[in-house]
Design a protein around this motif. Structure first.
Motif, PDB file in Angstrom:
ATOM      1  N   PRO A 184       0.805  -1.234   0.000  1.00 50.62           N
ATOM      2  CA  PRO A 184       0.000   0.000   0.000  1.00 50.62           C
ATOM      3  C   PRO A 184       0.835   1.280   0.000  1.00 50.62           C
ATOM      4  O   PRO A 184       0.296   2.362  -0.241  1.00 50.62           O
ATOM      5  N   GLU A 185       2.142   1.191   0.249  1.00 45.47           N
ATOM      6  CA  GLU A 185       2.996   2.378   0.268  1.00 45.47           C
ATOM      7  C   GLU A 185       3.560   2.719  -1.111  1.00 45.47           C
ATOM      8  O   GLU A 185       4.363   3.641  -1.249  1.00 45.47           O
ATOM      9  N   PHE A 186       3.120   1.987  -2.138  1.00 43.57           N
ATOM     10  CA  PHE A 186       3.607   2.209  -3.501  1.00 43.57           C
ATOM     11  C   PHE A 186       2.442   2.599  -4.397  1.00 43.57           C
ATOM     12  O   PHE A 186       1.433   1.887  -4.461  1.00 43.57           O
ATOM     13  N   GLY A 187       2.584   3.757  -5.081  1.00 37.96           N
ATOM     14  CA  GLY A 187       1.519   4.198  -5.980  1.00 37.96           C
ATOM     15  C   GLY A 187       0.203   4.340  -5.255  1.00 37.96           C
ATOM     16  O   GLY A 187       0.117   4.847  -4.135  1.00 37.96           O
ATOM     17  N   VAL A 188      -0.864   3.852  -5.891  1.00 42.49           N
ATOM     18  CA  VAL A 188      -2.194   3.833  -5.289  1.00 42.49           C
ATOM     19  C   VAL A 188      -2.552   2.388  -4.999  1.00 42.49           C
ATOM     20  O   VAL A 188      -2.813   1.603  -5.911  1.00 42.49           O
ATOM     21  N   GLY A 189      -2.493   2.026  -3.717  1.00 40.13           N
ATOM     22  CA  GLY A 189      -2.807   0.653  -3.334  1.00 40.13           C
ATOM     23  C   GLY A 189      -1.845  -0.366  -3.889  1.00 40.13           C
ATOM     24  O   GLY A 189      -2.216  -1.529  -4.068  1.00 40.13           O
ATOM     25  N   GLY A 190      -0.595   0.042  -4.163  1.00 44.95           N
ATOM     26  CA  GLY A 190       0.400  -0.890  -4.681  1.00 44.95           C
ATOM     27  C   GLY A 190       0.596  -0.841  -6.173  1.00 44.95           C
ATOM     28  O   GLY A 190       1.406  -1.599  -6.717  1.00 44.95           O
ATOM     29  N   VAL A 191      -0.138   0.073  -6.861  1.00 41.59           N
ATOM     30  CA  VAL A 191      -0.112   0.116  -8.323  1.00 41.59           C
ATOM     31  C   VAL A 191       0.215   1.525  -8.807  1.00 41.59           C
ATOM     32  O   VAL A 191      -0.413   2.503  -8.379  1.00 41.59           O
ATOM     33  N   VAL A 192       1.208   1.635  -9.702  1.00 45.41           N
ATOM     34  CA  VAL A 192       1.464   2.867 -10.443  1.00 45.41           C
ATOM     35  C   VAL A 192       0.881   2.678 -11.836  1.00 45.41           C
ATOM     36  O   VAL A 192       1.276   1.761 -12.565  1.00 45.41           O
ATOM     37  N   SER A 193      -0.081   3.533 -12.201  1.00 48.65           N
ATOM     38  CA  SER A 193      -0.762   3.408 -13.484  1.00 48.65           C
ATOM     39  C   SER A 193      -0.060   4.257 -14.543  1.00 48.65           C
ATOM     40  O   SER A 193       0.394   5.371 -14.273  1.00 48.65           O
ATOM     41  N   LEU A 194       0.021   3.717 -15.747  1.00 48.46           N
ATOM     42  CA  LEU A 194       0.638   4.381 -16.885  1.00 48.46           C
ATOM     43  C   LEU A 194      -0.402   4.631 -17.972  1.00 48.46           C
ATOM     44  O   LEU A 194      -1.363   3.876 -18.094  1.00 48.46           O
ATOM     45  N   PRO A 195      -0.249   5.697 -18.792  1.00 46.44           N
ATOM     46  CA  PRO A 195       0.918   6.580 -18.859  1.00 46.44           C
ATOM     47  C   PRO A 195       0.991   7.550 -17.682  1.00 46.44           C
ATOM     48  O   PRO A 195      -0.017   7.866 -17.058  1.00 46.44           O
ATOM     49  N   LEU A 196       2.210   8.004 -17.413  1.00 55.47           N
ATOM     50  CA  LEU A 196       2.443   8.995 -16.371  1.00 55.47           C
ATOM     51  C   LEU A 196       2.163  10.388 -16.921  1.00 55.47           C
ATOM     52  O   LEU A 196       2.363  10.639 -18.115  1.00 55.47           O
ATOM     53  N   PRO A 197       1.708  11.314 -16.111  1.00 52.24           N
ATOM     54  CA  PRO A 197       1.389  12.664 -16.592  1.00 52.24           C
ATOM     55  C   PRO A 197       2.574  13.320 -17.293  1.00 52.24           C
ATOM     56  O   PRO A 197       3.676  13.387 -16.745  1.00 52.24           O
ATOM     57  N   GLY A 198       2.362  13.756 -18.528  1.00 49.93           N
ATOM     58  CA  GLY A 198       3.383  14.468 -19.269  1.00 49.93           C
ATOM     59  C   GLY A 198       4.487  13.608 -19.860  1.00 49.93           C
ATOM     60  O   GLY A 198       5.438  14.136 -20.445  1.00 49.93           O
ATOM     61  N   ILE A 199       4.381  12.255 -19.731  1.00 47.26           N
ATOM     62  CA  ILE A 199       5.413  11.352 -20.245  1.00 47.26           C
ATOM     63  C   ILE A 199       4.766  10.355 -21.190  1.00 47.26           C
ATOM     64  O   ILE A 199       3.914   9.557 -20.774  1.00 47.26           O
ATOM     65  N   SER A 200       5.159  10.383 -22.465  1.00 44.58           N
ATOM     66  CA  SER A 200       4.617   9.423 -23.423  1.00 44.58           C
ATOM     67  C   SER A 200       5.245   8.063 -23.202  1.00 44.58           C
ATOM     68  O   SER A 200       6.377   7.940 -22.744  1.00 44.58           O
ATOM     69  N   GLY A 201       4.495   7.029 -23.544  1.00 48.10           N
ATOM     70  CA  GLY A 201       4.960   5.667 -23.336  1.00 48.10           C
ATOM     71  C   GLY A 201       4.271   5.032 -22.155  1.00 48.10           C
ATOM     72  O   GLY A 201       4.322   5.562 -21.042  1.00 48.10           O
ATOM     73  N   SER A 202       3.613   3.902 -22.380  1.00 48.72           N
ATOM     74  CA  SER A 202       2.869   3.256 -21.298  1.00 48.72           C
ATOM     75  C   SER A 202       3.123   1.755 -21.247  1.00 48.72           C
ATOM     76  O   SER A 202       2.391   1.030 -20.595  1.00 48.72           O
ATOM     77  N   ILE A 203       4.168   1.292 -21.963  1.00 53.29           N
ATOM     78  CA  ILE A 203       4.473  -0.134 -22.007  1.00 53.29           C
ATOM     79  C   ILE A 203       5.744  -0.376 -21.196  1.00 53.29           C
ATOM     80  O   ILE A 203       6.852  -0.189 -21.690  1.00 53.29           O
ATOM     81  N   PRO A 204       5.628  -0.774 -19.928  1.00 52.85           N
ATOM     82  CA  PRO A 204       6.802  -0.941 -19.059  1.00 52.85           C
ATOM     83  C   PRO A 204       7.462  -2.301 -19.287  1.00 52.85           C
ATOM     84  O   PRO A 204       7.067  -3.307 -18.717  1.00 52.85           O
ATOM     85  N   VAL A 205       8.501  -2.324 -20.132  1.00 53.55           N
ATOM     86  CA  VAL A 205       9.082  -3.590 -20.564  1.00 53.55           C
ATOM     87  C   VAL A 205      10.229  -4.075 -19.692  1.00 53.55           C
ATOM     88  O   VAL A 205      10.566  -5.265 -19.712  1.00 53.55           O
ATOM     89  N   ALA A 206      10.875  -3.178 -18.936  1.00 47.97           N
ATOM     90  CA  ALA A 206      12.040  -3.588 -18.145  1.00 47.97           C
ATOM     91  C   ALA A 206      12.217  -2.658 -16.965  1.00 47.97           C
ATOM     92  O   ALA A 206      11.923  -1.456 -17.053  1.00 47.97           O
ATOM     93  N   MET A 207      12.743  -3.203 -15.853  1.00 47.13           N
ATOM     94  CA  MET A 207      12.927  -2.427 -14.627  1.00 47.13           C
ATOM     95  C   MET A 207      14.192  -2.890 -13.909  1.00 47.13           C
ATOM     96  O   MET A 207      14.589  -4.047 -14.025  1.00 47.13           O
ATOM     97  N   ARG A 208      14.789  -1.977 -13.148  1.00 46.16           N
ATOM     98  CA  ARG A 208      15.891  -2.329 -12.263  1.00 46.16           C
ATOM     99  C   ARG A 208      15.845  -1.409 -11.042  1.00 46.16           C
ATOM    100  O   ARG A 208      15.368  -0.275 -11.118  1.00 46.16           O
ATOM    101  N   GLU A 209      16.385  -1.908  -9.922  1.00 53.73           N
ATOM    102  CA  GLU A 209      16.455  -1.128  -8.687  1.00 53.73           C
ATOM    103  C   GLU A 209      17.814  -0.462  -8.577  1.00 53.73           C
ATOM    104  O   GLU A 209      18.852  -1.088  -8.818  1.00 53.73           O
ATOM    105  N   LEU A 210      17.822   0.817  -8.188  1.00 57.50           N
ATOM    106  CA  LEU A 210      19.053   1.547  -7.954  1.00 57.50           C
ATOM    107  C   LEU A 210      19.489   1.397  -6.499  1.00 57.50           C
ATOM    108  O   LEU A 210      18.714   0.925  -5.651  1.00 57.50           O
TER     109      LEU A 210
END
Length: 440
Positions: free
Chosen positions: A10-36
């Motif tokens: 519940p501490e991530f996004g809204v109820g655990g979910v970040v919805s795409l597209p993000l405001p002002g950013i084109s692209g809504s297909i999240p194909v890859a992720m990594r943690e910094l």
């Protein structure tokens, strides 16, 4: 923990979910992720050609909000020449903090392999390839005639992954010396396909010390094939290169079998791997379509890691655990492939990760993929499961957006054992996407 559903955070996004597209950013297909290192997320957002906008690298804060200090308002474009349309699929974080982005590119109506390198602030690294982009025309590389190209999906028209680009696409591994391994499948003609592994130097130039040509076309030892796919590659600590995928024997009407094949650091078959020192491991289940689509190194003894490979057996998920030399791990599922059926319509595993205890000791395997068989509809979901190292199920979860067909993107396990899964939805226009974080 019992086999209860793994809950969203519940501490991530809204109820655990970040919805795409993000405001002002084109692209809504999240194909890859990594943690910094600071627990922020780097996410690759793919665009479509109709959007007339490059794919993006986006940085998210720990709570899922956009990190506006990165790039331009939180995102950085993956810059390519005007005649090149890039379809990124994979992301690697190098030790120096740079991003290595792997996928395919359409250039002059041909599909080529593509590798991009960016600095950690999102700027293109012009010391790599040409202005940060390296495209590889496979036909030119192997000296083939016209119509030879890289497959971006299965050639079987029943596979939804032609859209997703997960089966039949490109994979990568980075060796200890910084050399880059790419694997893909080459299309020669109908029902004539062959896996391929390419090795690049750290600057993107071909490494001709690998098989004397910089690449290997995969022929499984002592097997005549009608076609084979190379779907994943890993680099072992001793320099060996392991590739997995599936194949159909020549003049055979049987369903495809799965394989793992091992090459030494020079690109030659490694006779110390597999059954009877053949360099090859075969997995057969009569009446089932077998495919291995992902691999990872598993912590092991004596400085060498074992191998986890996963994929599917028709509508069942499939998980395989091997020793460093290609024998079946006797602890995992009594030394046999594990075939899973968590959902009524089955599942296909595409990504994996490891959870560790406070001492850093591995305690569980996380697998994630698509909830459904080959024929998909609005009931298709994103499914994630946790297994103990003996193959015992230890909880799973399913997510369905409800607006269309859910397509799997990626899954990673964070340093604090939380699980992040991404996907997008075919149906609405523009296609929405989701980044989900689950409690560990």
């Amino acid at each position: 923990m019992n086999q209860a559903q793994i809950p969203l955070d519940p501490e991530f996004g809204v109820g655990g979910v970040v919805s795409l597209p993000l405001p002002g950013i084109s692209g809504s297909i999240p194909v890859a992720m990594r943690e910094l290192n600071d627990e922020k997320l780097i996410v690759i957002l793919r665009t479509t050609e109709s959007q007339n906008s490059p794919s993006k690298v986006v940085r998210l804060n720990v709570d899922g909000s956009v990190d506006s200090t990165f790039g331009n308002g939180g995102s950085a474009p993956i810059v390519t020449p005007p005649q090149v349309f890039l379809s990124p699929s994979l992301l690697h974080l190098a030790r120096d903090g740079k991003f290595l982005i792997v996928g395919t590119a359409r250039c002059n109506n041909q599909v080529e392999l593509a590798v991009v390198r960016q600095f950690e602030n999102g700027d293109m690294d012009h010391s790599f390839g040409t202005a940060g982009l390296k495209c590889i025309n496979v036909a030119s590389l192997i000296g083939a005639k016209a119509n030879v190209q890289v497959m971006t999906g299965r050639h079987d028209d029943k596979k939804i992954d032609d859209i997703a680009g997960l089966e039949g696409g490109v994979d990568y591994a980075v060796q200890a010396d910084g050399n880059i391994l790419l694997c893909c499948t080459v299309f020669y003609g109908f029902d004539d396909l062959q896996g391929m592994v390419i090795r690049l130097n750290p600057d993107g130039s071909p490494d001709v010390s690998f098989n004397g040509r910089g690449f290997v076309l995969i022929d499984l030892p002592n097997i005549q094939r009608r076609w084979n796919y190379a779907l994943a590659v890993i680099a072992q600590e001793n320099g060996n290169v392991v590739v997995c995928g599936d194949f159909v024997r020549h003049d055979s009407d049987e369903q495809p079998e799965a394989y793992l094949v091992c090459y030494d650091q020079n690109g030659h078959i490694n006779p110390q791997f597999g059954k009877n020192n053949s360099g090859l491991v075969l997995i057969t289940r009569p009446g089932y379509w077998l495919s291995l689509t992902s691999m990872a190194l598993m912590p092991g003894a004596n400085g060498l890691s074992g191998i986890i490979a996963l994929g599917s057996a028709s509508d069942d998920g499939m998980i395989v655990m091997l020793t460093p030399t290609g024998s079946f791990n006797l602890v995992f599922n009594n030394g046999q492939p594990l075939y899973t059926r968590l959902l009524k319509n089955g599942e296909k595993w595409f990504r994996r990760g490891i959870q560790r205890d406070s001492r850093g000791i591995p305690v569980a395997i996380i697998v994630s993929g698509r909830g459904s068989g080959d024929f998909v509809d609005e009931r298709t979901s994103l499914v994630t499961a946790r297994y103990q190292f003996d193959g015992t199920l230890n909880g799973f979860t399913e997510f369905n957006d409800g607006r269309g067909i859910d397509i799997f993107g990626d899954c990673i396990v964070l340093a604090k054992n939380k699980i992040v899964v991404s996907g997008y939805v075919i149906g609405p226009s523009p296609m929405p996407g989701n980044v989900l974080r689950y409690l560990g």
